[in-house]
Design a protein around this motif. Structure first.
Motif: not given
Length: 451
Positions: A131-160
């Motif tokens: 029951d938990y993962l039927v809902i939470a599982g959809w969060g992996i799509l935006p969650g991984l995209m968040v990781m991509v943007l965080k990585s790009a921002l960190a590489a551009l030294e926008r860590t704040g």
């Protein structure tokens, strides 16, 4: 030719990048911690279901994060060499790779209840975790995209902005958990499903905020221009660098999962002490991960400039900073272990003395564990910075699974050292990984950059 940086300037740059990134990783860890605490207050059954479902989600998430972590050195190198178009191309295709992986994971999360039953888990817990993962599982799509943007921002030294968005996510997660788990603020009481909704909400809100920030605060990069168009060359580059990182992440996560299974064979109290000790060590580990990200960015920048001396000097500085943190951790773990373990236990719990006694022994092993774990995570960060990921993947798999897991079993059971033996086996596997990865960096990877 620009003047080479002094060690003090390297230190300032590492701390300027690493401290906000460490803070963001600690904040991300706080989201998981607050989920566990608040569901524990709700019911033991809900907590058990979240642990089961959350473990599967984390395994999939950490594999998919390989593509986001690949974006970091690629963007750092492109930005330092003035290749603005490559910054945009790599980030866009990192989002594509993450979305493709996330969609591939959905059948696993949506059918997870059947999977848990097949693995011999309790039927009631399996159903609730499903029951938990039927809902939470959809969060992996935006969650991984968040990781991509965080990585790009960190590489551009926008860590704040990475730090502040993650801190806001913690606050949002607590608020939505409070409303939906317990039925407060006029909302329905949903228990573990409420925690799942909170998880998805946090990831969706985070990706929207980061996307708006990138679009309006960094228009020169035009990150989302023609986002819908495939760029097969850049996608292949992200994939080639990212999949070994994902497998390396999986190998390490699997090592700790295997240790938890073995601790469970020793009984409930050793497993409880193991879980607490892992929580304590994970807090410190997040600091090393932040420093490792800084190492990745700085190494990628040096490689992009063709600055071999800067790469070597920066590597020495970041290793020294991480080593000092590890030594400080050793002192804390050996001087106040009872206090650290006791923070997670009720004073009235009849099992408290036994759990504390086991936990103290585990933290003594963790004192060694922290030093070698810091070495291997810093080596990984440096290797990723110079885009060397395939050989480290092999080193990780062999060190963790050919040495670490068997050593944990032999020390823990045939030789009779119990929980301490299991943790010493972990330390041995991580130590080998650290030694060989550092040797890989200094003996081979660093030579690819001009002296």
């Amino acid at each position: 030719m620009p003047q080479p940086l002094s060690y003090r300037q390297h230190l300032r740059a590492v701390l300027g990048l690493g401290l906000p990134l460490a803070g963001s990783h600690l904040a991300q860890f706080a989201i998981t911690l607050t989920d566990a605490v608040m569901l524990g207050w709700y019911s033991v059954e809900a907590l058990a279901a979240e642990v089961l479902g959350g473990t599967l989600f984390f395994v999939l998430f950490i594999m998919g994060s390989g593509f986001a972590w690949a974006v970091m050195p690629m963007v750092a190198r492109a930005a330092s060499s003035g290749e603005e178009a490559q910054v945009r191309r790599v980030t866009r295709m990192g989002l594509w790779a993450s979305a493709i992986f996330g969609l591939a994971c959905l059948p696993v999360t949506l059918g997870s209840a059947t999977l848990f039953l097949a693995l011999g888990q309790d039927p009631g817990t399996s159903a609730l975790a499903g029951d938990y993962l039927v809902i939470a599982g959809w969060g992996i799509l935006p969650g991984l995209m968040v990781m991509v943007l965080k990585s790009a921002l960190a590489a551009l030294e926008r860590t704040g902005v990475v730090l502040w968005v993650t801190l806001a996510a913690v606050a949002l997660n607590i608020l939505v958990n409070y409303a939906l788990i317990f039925g407060n603020l006029g909302m329905p009481e949903l228990g573990v499903r409420g925690a799942a909704i909170a998880s998805v909400s946090v990831n969706v809100a985070s990706i929207l905020v980061l996307a708006v920030y990138v679009q309006h605060s960094m228009p020169e990069h035009t990150m989302f221009a023609r986002l819908w168009r495939p760029d097969w060359e850049a996608l292949a580059q992200v994939f080639r660098l990212g999949w070994p990182i994902g497998i390396t992440n999986l190998a390490e996560v699997g090592l700790f999962a295997a240790s938890s299974v073995m601790m469970g064979w020793l009984g409930t109290l050793p497993l409880a002490a193991h879980g607490i000790a892992l929580q304590v060590t994970s807090v410190i580990f997040m600091v090393h991960v932040g420093l490792s990200n800084a190492a990745t960015v700085r190494a990628g920048q040096a490689q992009g400039r063709g600055d071999g001396p800067g790469l070597r000097a920066g590597a020495r500085v970041v290793l020294a900073v991480s080593g000092l943190v590890a030594l400080g951790t050793v002192v804390v773990f050996l001087s106040v272990p009872e206090t650290l373990i006791g923070l997670f236990l009720s004073p009235d719990d009849p099992d408290r003395p036994a759990v504390v006694a086991i936990g103290v022994m585990l933290l003594a092993a963790a004192a060694l564990f922290q030093v070698v774990d810091a070495a291997q995570v810093m080596a990984l960060g440096l290797l990723r910075g110079v885009q060397d990921t395939r050989v480290p993947m092999v080193i990780a798999a062999l060190s963790y699974w050919a040495v670490g897991v068997p050593a944990s079993y032999v020390l823990g059971f045939p030789l009779g050292f119990g929980g301490a033996g299991i943790w010493l086996g972990l330390a041995l596997g991580l130590a080998l990984a650290g030694v060989f990865m550092l040797w890989r960096f200094w003996g081979w990877s660093v030579r690819a950059v001009p002296v």
